[in-house]
Each structure stands twice: as C-alpha cells, then as structure tokens.
Scaffold this active site. Structure first.
Site, short mmCIF file in Angstrom:
data_model
loop_
_atom_site.label_atom_id
_atom_site.label_comp_id
_atom_site.label_asym_id
_atom_site.label_seq_id
_atom_site.Cartn_x
_atom_site.Cartn_y
_atom_site.Cartn_z
N ARG A 1 1.02 -1.28 0.06
CA ARG A 1 -0.16 0.12 -0.01
C ARG A 1 0.45 1.60 0.24
O ARG A 1 0.74 2.34 -0.28
CB ARG A 1 -0.84 -0.13 1.14
CG ARG A 1 -1.85 -1.19 1.44
CD ARG A 1 -3.07 -0.91 2.28
NE ARG A 1 -2.37 -1.89 3.52
CZ ARG A 1 -2.82 -1.85 4.85
NH1 ARG A 1 -3.88 -1.67 4.77
NH2 ARG A 1 -2.57 -2.43 5.71
N ALA B 1 44.07 39.13 -10.81
CA ALA B 1 42.69 38.44 -11.14
C ALA B 1 42.62 38.08 -12.65
O ALA B 1 43.53 38.21 -13.66
CB ALA B 1 42.01 39.39 -10.82
#
Ligand code: UD1
Ligand code: CA
Length: 463
Positions: A19, A430
C-alpha cells in the site's frame, strides 16, 4: 528491567508494504531521514540488548545494507506467507536457545516508544501471561484486526476482511496494534495449528489468540485507548502523519532542553541529531543524520544539514546545505553556501554566497566570500579567496589537489589548475589561469597582457 536471556524480540520486516506504492521495502521508508525500522529497533533494544532480531524477506539485501551493525540478528523469511508463518520462521531460528518470553512487533510501528514497549512487556511477564497483545480503541477500525471479547475476556482477533457481523457480533472499535508478548512454552506448540483458511490465504499470527483462549490459556489485550504512538504505517498518508508526530515530539524535546527553536512547525530534526542548549534555530530547516550543533550556534531558515557538525557560535545563514562537513567555532557560512562531503572550516573561517566546497579545508580565519568552487583543496590560515575563484580539480579522469598557503591572496576570477601549489603569502592576479606553482611571497599572473589600440584600426566609427 533486565530479563537476561529470558526475553527476546522479533521485529517483522519481511513484507512488501504494497500500500506504500514504492519499490522501497516499507521498513526502509525514511522518517526524518532515518528508516522506519530504526525507530522500532531503538524502542526495543533497551529491553533485551543483543536479542532483538529482525525478520527480513522482501528486498532483504537492502534492509541488511541499511543496518550493517545488526548483522547476526537477521532472520530470513524466504516467502512471505503471512505473519503466522513469520513467527514460525523466527522460532525456527531461535529455538536452539529458546527465550522464555518472546515479544513480536510489526516493523511498521515507528512511533512505538521504549517506555510503552517496556511497560507492556513488564506487565505481561509479571502477570505470567501466556499471550498478550496491545489493543487500541479507534473510531475508525480501518483495515486493522478486530478484537473479539466475551464478558470482557478476549476470545480472538478477526482480520477486517474476514469480519462478519452476523458471526462476530457488532464491532466494538477495539483493534490489534500488532505488538505481542508470548510465553513461548505455552504458545509455540500452537504454531502447527495455524492455517491459511481466510480471505487473504495467509497464515495469521492473530489466529493464535483464539487457539490460546479456547485452550484456557491466559490471554490479555492490553488496551492503550487511542494512543497515536501505537498505530502502524501502511500508506503514504499514514507515513506523513507519523513523521509529523515524530517531528513535533523531537522539536519539543529540544525546546525543553533549552534549544531555541523559532517557527518550530517547520523544523525537522532527525532522532540522532545532537544539539546543545543555547543553539538558535529558525524554521523551516532540516537537520538530519549524525549532525551536531553547538551552544550559541545559529541556523537560519531554509538550511539543510546532513551528518554535519556546526561547532559553538558558528553562524549558518539562510539557504545553506552542508553534508558531512565540519563548520568550526565562530565560522560564518552563507547565505546560499554549499558544503559538500569532506569540507572542513576551521575556526572563524567565512564562506559566503554561492560558494561550493568539496573535500576542502579552510584554515583558521580564511575567507571565500563570493561565487567560488573549491574542490580537493587545502586553504591556509587567513588566506583570502577572491570572488569567482575556481579550483580546476578534475581533468576528466582524475581529481587533483590544490594547496593555497597561509595568508595567500587569490585575485577574483582565478582558475587554479590542479595539481598546483600557491605558496604562503603569495598573490595571484585577478583573472589568472594558474597552471604552475606560485612560490611563497610571490605574485603569480597568468593572463594575456592588456593592449589598447587606437580606434581607427578597428574600422571607421564616427562619434
Ligand atoms: C496486522 C495484523 C492486524 C493488526 C495490524 C496492526 C495479522 C494477520 N494482522 O495486519 O491484526 O491490526 O497488523 O498494524 O497479523 N510481515 C512479515 N512476513 C509476512 C507478512 C508480514 O514479516 O509474511 C510483516 C510486514 O512486513 C509488517 C508486519 O508483518 O511489518 C505486519 O504485516 P501487514 O501485512 O502489514 O499486516 P496488517 O495487514 O497490517
Ligand atoms: Ca501493517
């Protein structure tokens, strides 16, 4: 109460749980991140430590794998022919060293508490009952087995599908909760008498009740009213309800111990999570597995922790995920950070928004505050990882490590192609793609030099 080898327990977990409409065996359905079976076992373990067996069958391999520590306590029921057959199978395995009493619990009762199980078993043994079971009285008896009594004495249990008012009389509302205690010497001889002559064609454990009562054995249905801790889980709706019950109970216990839980209705905490009083948690959030949260630590809304450690005074802001990660004392994480397995933040480290860590260690006071991926990386104390920095740890075949030294400064948008080593105090420009080691206290730059060209060369453009 200690019963020594006088008491054993068997949890029935061999059924499919049709179920639930799930490929997972029912007893492995998670509630607050833990399989259903775990709750039943931890309610029973204190009663007879080392003597709580689990009967498995449907997908037995999966159940075994989920509980490796219980190897040696599994009994296999090859075919699931019903709960009576389940008991007979269990007894086959136990009869070599037979306990005087055997308690049997359906594996789908995750709300069962140790105190309830202990009180039931204790009474059954004290009263020397041959057979006792827990019953409930419910307004809707649903698919439960129905208890029959005559002049107050239990005479049998009839399964819902087999119930016939003309034969059994009007329903009393009393049902069988699926928790039993047997005096084995009295009950085991009845096992061969069970048959499958019923609507489902299964061998029912519940038929033992009428067999025992008819023989004048002492049979008792211990009625626990409508105690919600004793109703089983058969459907998704029942699972959701049981999980909500557990959730509220766990949250309540933490609140009582001095953990501050705000908006508690949305806070989901697993049963094995440890939280020190003085922690401050805001819902909705989820904290599962072996996670622990220290005093003074804060977890804001929409966070999910799985087997994660948040040490004292750490601050986890909204929308963070942490799995198998350690967040040290006084760290700040998020909002919107993801710490994957093997991430370790030492004291006072900061990890900001849209930063993902995997097997990465950030040293004391190190910072990665924006938009980064750090995988298989070691970041030294007080190093600063600029926005957009990525460790390129995977070459398509293997994973490689990146080491960033103490006090190093990685400029924004750097790609660190592993294996690579950035020395202590080094600086990375960077936008660099770093493919070679940068020595300590040096500047590493790896990008095309900028050029500025006069505009006419690019074609006629009028102002
Ligand atoms: C059972 C009881 C019912 C009771 C209800 C309480 C029977 C016949 N009926 O019904 O009276 O009201 O529990 O929840 O027992 N299992 C096995 N092997 C098997 C069959 C089942 O291990 O061969 C396990 C299942 O995995 C489950 C438990 O036994 O954990 C109960 O079986 P289930 O089919 O759920 O019984 P119910 O129909 O709920
Ligand atoms: Ca059931």
């Amino acid at each position: 109460m200690e019963y020594g080898d006088g008491l054993s327990a068997v949890v029935f977990a061999a059924g499919k749980g049709t179920r639930m409409h799930s490929p997972l065996p029912k007893v492995l359905q998670p509630l607050l991140g833990e399989p259903m079976l775990r709750y039943v076992l931890s309610a029973l373990d204190p009663l007879c430590p080392g003597r709580v067996h689990t009967l498995i069958g449907h997908r037995a391999d999966l159940v075994r794998k989920a509980f490796p520590e219980r190897e040696g306590l599994f009994i296999v029921q090859k075919e699931q022919l019903g709960t009576g057959h389940a008991l007979a199978t269990a007894w086959e395995a136990l009869r070599g060293n037979p306990p005087a009493y055997l308690t049997v619990v359906n594996g789908d009762t995750p709300l069962l508490e140790e105190s309830v199980a202990a009180a039931f078993v204790e009474e059954s043994i004290r009263e020397r009952r041959d057979l006792s079971f827990i019953s409930l009285t419910l307004p809707d008896t649903g698919a439960f087995g129905l208890v029959l009594r005559q002049d107050g004495r239990v005479t049998g249990i009839v399964e819902a599908g087999d119930f016939n008012e003309a034969v059994h009389g009007p329903k009393s509302g009393e049902i069988n909760a699926g928790i039993y205690c047997f005096r084995t010497e009295a009950i085991v001889p009845l096992l061969p008498l069970l048959d499958s002559d019923n609507l489902q064609g299964e061998v029912y454990i519940t038929d033992l009740i009428a067999l025992a009562a008819a023989r004048g054995l002492s049979v008792e249905g211990c009625n626990f009213g409508d105690d919600p801790r004793l109703t089983g889980v058969n459907t998704p709706a029942e699972l959701s309800k049981a999980e909500e019950y557990l959730r509220a109970r766990i949250v309540e216990r933490h609140l009582e111990r001095g953990v501050l839980i705000r908006a508690p209705q949305g806070v989901r905490i697993g049963p094995d999570v440890r939280i020190e009083p003085g922690a401050d948690i805001t819902g909705p959030c989820e904290i599962y597995g072996r996670s622990s949260v220290g005093a003074g630590a804060r977890i804001a809304s929409h966070c999910r922790l799985q087997d994660a450690v948040l040490e004292q005074d750490a601050d986890m802001r909204s929308f963070c995920h942490a799995e198998q990660a350690v967040i040290g004392r006084g760290c700040i994480v998020g909002p919107y950070a993801r710490l994957r397995p093997g991430s370790v933040l030492e004291e006072e480290a900061h990890v900001g928004n849209f930063v993902e860590l995997k097997k990465a260690r950030l040293g004391k006071g190190a910072k990665a505050n924006h938009l980064s991926y750090l995988g298989d990386a070691e970041v030294g104390e007080k190093a600063n990882i600029g926005a957009g920095t990525i460790t390129c740890n995977y070459d398509g075949v293997n994973k490689h490590r990146t080491r960033i030294g103490a006090g190093a400064f990685i400029g924004s948008n750097a790609a660190l192609v592993a294996p690579v080593d950035i020395g202590d105090g080094a600086l990375v420009g960077a936008g660099s793609v770093i493919t070679k080691n940068v020595p300590a206290d040096s500047l590493g730059v790896g990008r095309a030099p900028q050029r500025s060209l006069p505009l006419p060369l690019l074609g006629a453009k009028k102002h």
